[in-house]
Design an enzyme around this catalytic site. Structure first.
Site, mmCIF file in Angstrom:
data_model
loop_
_atom_site.group_PDB
_atom_site.id
_atom_site.type_symbol
_atom_site.label_atom_id
_atom_site.label_comp_id
_atom_site.label_asym_id
_atom_site.label_seq_id
_atom_site.Cartn_x
_atom_site.Cartn_y
_atom_site.Cartn_z
ATOM 1 N N SER A 1 0.779 -1.233 0.000
ATOM 2 C CA SER A 1 0.000 0.000 0.000
ATOM 3 C C SER A 1 0.813 1.287 0.000
ATOM 4 O O SER A 1 0.278 2.351 -0.302
ATOM 5 C CB SER A 1 -0.957 0.005 1.206
ATOM 6 O OG SER A 1 -0.242 -0.218 2.408
ATOM 7 N N GLY B 1 5.148 3.096 -0.286
ATOM 8 C CA GLY B 1 6.579 2.912 -0.493
ATOM 9 C C GLY B 1 6.947 1.966 -1.624
ATOM 10 O O GLY B 1 6.333 1.973 -2.698
ATOM 11 N N PHE C 1 -2.110 -3.611 5.853
ATOM 12 C CA PHE C 1 -2.896 -3.339 7.048
ATOM 13 C C PHE C 1 -3.122 -1.837 7.121
ATOM 14 O O PHE C 1 -2.245 -1.094 7.550
ATOM 15 C CB PHE C 1 -2.162 -3.836 8.287
ATOM 16 C CG PHE C 1 -3.047 -4.060 9.491
ATOM 17 C CD1 PHE C 1 -4.426 -4.056 9.387
ATOM 18 C CD2 PHE C 1 -2.493 -4.275 10.735
ATOM 19 C CE1 PHE C 1 -5.240 -4.278 10.478
ATOM 20 C CE2 PHE C 1 -3.292 -4.500 11.855
ATOM 21 C CZ PHE C 1 -4.670 -4.501 11.721
ATOM 22 N N GLU C 2 -4.263 -1.382 6.648
ATOM 23 C CA GLU C 2 -4.555 0.046 6.586
ATOM 24 C C GLU C 2 -5.927 0.339 7.193
ATOM 25 O O GLU C 2 -6.751 -0.566 7.358
ATOM 26 C CB GLU C 2 -4.524 0.539 5.131
ATOM 27 C CG GLU C 2 -3.183 0.373 4.435
ATOM 28 C CD GLU C 2 -2.104 1.312 4.949
ATOM 29 O OE1 GLU C 2 -2.428 2.218 5.749
ATOM 30 O OE2 GLU C 2 -0.932 1.141 4.540
ATOM 31 N N ALA D 1 -0.748 -9.020 8.035
ATOM 32 C CA ALA D 1 -0.033 -9.951 7.150
ATOM 33 C C ALA D 1 0.828 -10.940 7.923
ATOM 34 O O ALA D 1 1.253 -11.953 7.364
ATOM 35 C CB ALA D 1 0.834 -9.177 6.154
ATOM 36 N N LEU E 1 7.007 -5.707 3.797
ATOM 37 C CA LEU E 1 6.339 -5.291 5.025
ATOM 38 C C LEU E 1 7.207 -4.324 5.825
ATOM 39 O O LEU E 1 8.405 -4.530 5.972
ATOM 40 C CB LEU E 1 6.025 -6.501 5.912
ATOM 41 C CG LEU E 1 4.795 -7.338 5.576
ATOM 42 C CD1 LEU E 1 4.508 -8.317 6.701
ATOM 43 C CD2 LEU E 1 3.578 -6.476 5.329
ATOM 44 N N TYR F 1 22.014 2.194 11.712
ATOM 45 C CA TYR F 1 21.296 1.343 10.754
ATOM 46 C C TYR F 1 22.010 0.000 10.572
ATOM 47 O O TYR F 1 21.655 -0.982 11.217
ATOM 48 C CB TYR F 1 21.100 2.057 9.410
ATOM 49 C CG TYR F 1 19.936 1.483 8.640
ATOM 50 C CD1 TYR F 1 18.699 2.101 8.647
ATOM 51 C CD2 TYR F 1 20.058 0.284 7.942
ATOM 52 C CE1 TYR F 1 17.616 1.550 7.974
ATOM 53 C CE2 TYR F 1 18.987 -0.271 7.271
ATOM 54 C CZ TYR F 1 17.763 0.366 7.293
ATOM 55 O OH TYR F 1 16.701 -0.199 6.644
ATOM 56 N N LYS G 1 18.021 -6.881 9.181
ATOM 57 C CA LYS G 1 18.259 -6.981 7.740
ATOM 58 C C LYS G 1 19.252 -8.105 7.420
ATOM 59 O O LYS G 1 19.146 -8.762 6.381
ATOM 60 C CB LYS G 1 18.772 -5.642 7.197
ATOM 61 C CG LYS G 1 17.753 -4.506 7.285
ATOM 62 C CD LYS G 1 16.470 -4.803 6.535
ATOM 63 C CE LYS G 1 15.539 -3.617 6.494
ATOM 64 N NZ LYS G 1 14.251 -3.921 5.814
ATOM 65 N N THR H 1 10.422 7.874 3.103
ATOM 66 C CA THR H 1 9.297 6.979 3.349
ATOM 67 C C THR H 1 8.800 7.223 4.770
ATOM 68 O O THR H 1 9.474 7.870 5.581
ATOM 69 C CB THR H 1 9.701 5.496 3.215
ATOM 70 O OG1 THR H 1 10.642 5.171 4.249
ATOM 71 C CG2 THR H 1 10.311 5.199 1.854
#
Length: 399
Positions: free
Chosen positions: A50, A52, A74-75, A112, A139, A236, A245, A276
């Protein structure tokens, strides 16, 4: 109702349906302008579809390759006098344009991470598409309730080891300051972040889809990651997010084993730093991005999410010769322009001197701010934000 932008920190708590539709339309027009002629995916599942990179992946698949798409997210839908989330309006606009173009597009709104949504998705694939040949996993959530244990995990944005001190910016005011972020207090911080943002759920999806027989022979699946320059590594790459990651990357050979008898393959794509909803929450990153945008725009190599995803599909996942270029660690890299030596050298030089007095001259903080608000449908010159707009927009496939 009349909808104006209202912010709370790095979050915009209102959204404009006409503006989000314009954002989606602009992305669609960009993909159509590329006149993609190579063979690509035909039936696509996008998990996290939905906003990005997930939204841009869905747009690229549909309008670049005429693919049928199912999107999972999930919105929050709109209610009277209460706008829906940006992702809700994005999906409504996408489905409307897809249907007008004669393309199959259906969506599932729910958690999800849950087994229930996975089963709902499988049932829809079986009913309408039979099988999918591409699964995009995109996600971005701060928390996850584990479907097997019921334990709720929350991710944290922290360095590991020593406290991390560096410059950051309030992009609303363009005030540059120094921030110190305390490190993790225990291994539990890492474990929770990995549970939310690592590769386990991606693996669960592929296992369930395969067991249900809805993955086509030769299926591809891709998940998205980021590495970034050394100045962001402490928060990060070498922080809790980086551990998650790394777990995502370590999941690739596991999924490849799962898909082996289907001649399927999985990839992690390392993407460019962009504005984003997720990246705006990470200290240091908005200041870095505002400098990066300035440098890359001046060099004529700037990309947004749609340019990134179009290039990922046409120059990496679906090349004319079928060869997918990978780095030494087996990853797809579409952050290659960002990480060019000349780009990073200029960003580093600017980073050393940037402050509140010169930020408007030596960075693209205005571009950052505009792009942030455009995520929520604001800051478009040709939309009258003083006028009434209908907030009650429906997603055609969700009743």
């Amino acid at each position: 109702m009349i909808i104006q932008p209202r912010t709370r920190g790095f979050i915009c708590i209102t959204t404009h349906p006409e503006g989000t539709a314009k954002n989606v339309h602009n992305q669609i027009e960009y993909v159509k302008s590329k006149n993609i002629t190579t063979q690509g995916p035909k039936k696509v599942l996008v998990i996290g579809a939905s906003t990005g990179f997930g939204l841009s992946s869905r747009i690229t698949a549909a309008f670049g390759y005429n693919a049928a798409t199912i999107g999972v997210f999930f919105e929050k839908p709109a209610a009277p006098n209460k706008p829906g989330t940006a992702g809700w309006y994005n999906t409504a606009a996408f489905e409307k344009e897809a249907l007008e173009a004669g393309l199959y597009a259906k969506s599932i709104n729910g958690d999800a991470f849950s087994d229930e949504v996975k089963q709902q998705t499988i049932d829809l694939i079986k009913k309408d598409l039979g099988q999918v040949d591409l699964v995009v996993y995109s996600l971005a959530s701060p928390r996850r309730t584990h479907p097997k244990t019921g334990v709720a995990h929350s991710s944290v944005l922290k360095p590991i080891g020593e406290p991390f001190t560096n410059k950051t910016v309030d992009f609303h005011t363009a005030n540059v300051s120094e921030i110190t972020i305390n490190p993790i207090e225990s291994q539990e911080d890492i474990d929770n972040t990995v549970a939310v943002m690592g590769g386990e759920d991606w693996k669960f999806w592929i296992e369930d889809l395969k067991e249900a027989g809805v993955l086509a022979d030769g299926v591809k699946t891709v998940a998205y990651s980021y590495i970034g320059p050394e100045l962001t590594h402490r928060i990060y790459k070498e922080g809790t997010i980086g551990m998650a990651k790394k777990d995502l990357e370590n999941t690739v050979p596991v999924i490849n084993d799962i898909l082996a008898d289907l001649n399927g393959v999985s990839y992690v794509s390392v993407n460019k730093a962009l504005v984003t909803q997720s990246s705006s929450a990470i200290p240091v990153v908005p200041l870095y991005v505002s400098l990066l945008y300035k440098v890359m725009k001046e060099k004529g190599i700037h990309e947004g999410t749609i340019e990134q995803m179009e290039r990922l599909f046409t120059e990496r996942l679906y090349t004319k010769d079928g060869i997918i270029p990978l780095d030494d660690e087996g990853r797809i890299r579409v952050d290659d322009l960002e990480m060019r030596d000349d780009v990073q050298k200029e960003v580093d030089d600017l980073w050393k001197i940037i402050n509140s007095d010169n930020i408007n001259e030596i960075s693209d903080i205005k571009g950052y701010r505009d792009e942030f608000f455009q995520l929520f449908g604001f800051n478009y010159d040709d939309i009258n934000y003083e006028a009434d707009t209908n907030e009650l927009v429906e997603v055609p496939s969700i009743k």
